[in-house]
Write a protein that holds these residues in place. Sequence first.
Motif, short mmCIF file in Angstrom:
data_model
loop_
_atom_site.label_atom_id
_atom_site.label_comp_id
_atom_site.label_asym_id
_atom_site.label_seq_id
_atom_site.Cartn_x
_atom_site.Cartn_y
_atom_site.Cartn_z
N ASN A 21 0.85 -1.20 0.00
CA ASN A 21 0.00 0.00 0.00
C ASN A 21 0.89 1.25 0.00
OD1 ASN A 21 0.93 0.31 2.61
ND2 ASN A 21 -0.98 -0.26 3.61
N HIS B 143 -0.52 4.83 5.46
CA HIS B 143 -1.71 5.61 5.83
C HIS B 143 -1.44 6.42 7.08
CE1 HIS B 143 -2.20 2.29 8.64
NE2 HIS B 143 -2.32 1.44 7.64
N GLN C 266 -0.57 2.10 13.44
CA GLN C 266 -1.11 0.74 13.36
C GLN C 266 -0.41 -0.17 14.35
OE1 GLN C 266 -1.96 -0.78 9.47
NE2 GLN C 266 -1.86 -2.93 10.13
N HIS D 59 3.20 -0.87 3.76
CA HIS D 59 3.30 -2.19 4.37
C HIS D 59 2.38 -3.18 3.66
CE1 HIS D 59 0.34 0.24 6.61
NE2 HIS D 59 -0.38 -0.86 6.72
FE LIG Z 1 -2.42 -0.73 7.52
#
Ligand SMILES: [Fe+2]
Length: 457
Positions: free
Chosen positions: A141, A144, A148, A185
């Motif tokens: 990805n 974001h 996390q 990730h």
């Molecule tokens: Fe994530």
Amino acid sequence: MDVTPDDFTRRAGALLRSAANDLKRDDENAERDLGLEPGTFHEYVGGRRPVSWELLRRAACVWPLNERDLLPVHDDCPLGLRIVRAKESAASSRVVDRAGRPYYEYRDTAMSRIASYRPEWIRMLQVVDDDDADNPDVQWNHGHLLYQFTYFVGPVNYYHRWNGGSHCVPMRTGDSVWGLPFAPHSFTARSGEEPAYILALTYGGELVGDAQRELSVLGPATARALALDARDRDAATSGVLQSFLAAGLVTGAELAARTGLAPDRVTGIVGGTARPDRDELDRLADGLGVSARELLPPVTATRGGVTVRFARDATPWHVPSTGAPAYAVTRLADDPLHPNTSALQVDVLTDEMRPEGRLTTAQHQYVYVLGTEPARVMWVADGTTHTEVLEAGDSAYVKPDVPLTFATAGGGAPRLLLLRIGGAVSTGVRSALGAMPEGGIQRYVAEDRLWYSREGN
Ligand SMILES: [Fe+2]
């Protein structure tokens, strides 16, 4: 949506009164500014008349505030604890493709409008037969915003990328990782036969809400200028010291005079080339009129953007530490950058709801039932005691300060995942609450009066 309209309307009214007080508008002035019928303002602020979108728009137009300043949050957890059952999570299942192939199955777990959690159960659908970060079947990805925390179940490969370097970490059940925002990730399964999934507990913490909105107005150049070096303690201390000097128009010579430190020493500390000892830190704080903690900004212990903690390296401890233990607790991945995040694996060892097993935290709390064994949970909200059974795969959100007690429900030893996070009530806010005079906290939470008495003293 579990919302009590009356409560929402009452809190909207209190915000309107609080904002009008801040702007020194009494009822008549507020009615004139907002175009309201004479005599109606007290009905709005008293929660007897709902604040309309038109009223919000008008207030944001004529007063120097934003619509959201007058909007309360929804209380979707009126009982203090809100359960999402495994079957509700399963009903939210959706498969997301990457590169035209099914890659992840996502399921929602317990969230609340009061906290910044976005916790997902995610199953890895891509199976790989190596630990190669450059395996072309791995779909990355872009990273974001949300932090996390990830708890691993089964043979899951974790991939993360930081400053151009790609890494793969093979994980097993009980391993965990905590990661910084915007690091790309990915996850895959090393086996198509065994369960391979993660609990991806993302949350914004202090980064979402007001700070993000303020910085989006101030712009990226200012945001970059305000960023402290979270990887270098001396540089971070230098950054906050320079901010205080600039804010107070304090020169190095003036700081040396106030603290009694040698000018060269002050120059070194402010410049980040010398590290103050505890005594110097106290003198600098006194000289600037701030708490020593303000000169100790947090630094991150992450490497490559993440902190990995393997189950094999963890040593559980018992709670309570004396007498028969109620729980065996294992610390999971965390980071000093987030002192108000606590990630814990809790094995429930008792079949009784014992007072020593009562757990209370100032943090928002997320609970997920790992494994197959159900657990009983007891909590107290507004003086009422509630009990429920949490089955495997059930999750819950718990408000701060709600005491929880767990016990076994089926004879086996249930295993729970707890992720506790800070909300908007920072240490600074808690200190400000504690500094208020008698009655101040009640008015802060729900302002119910004009700032002066019409009748005089
Ligand atoms: Fe994530």
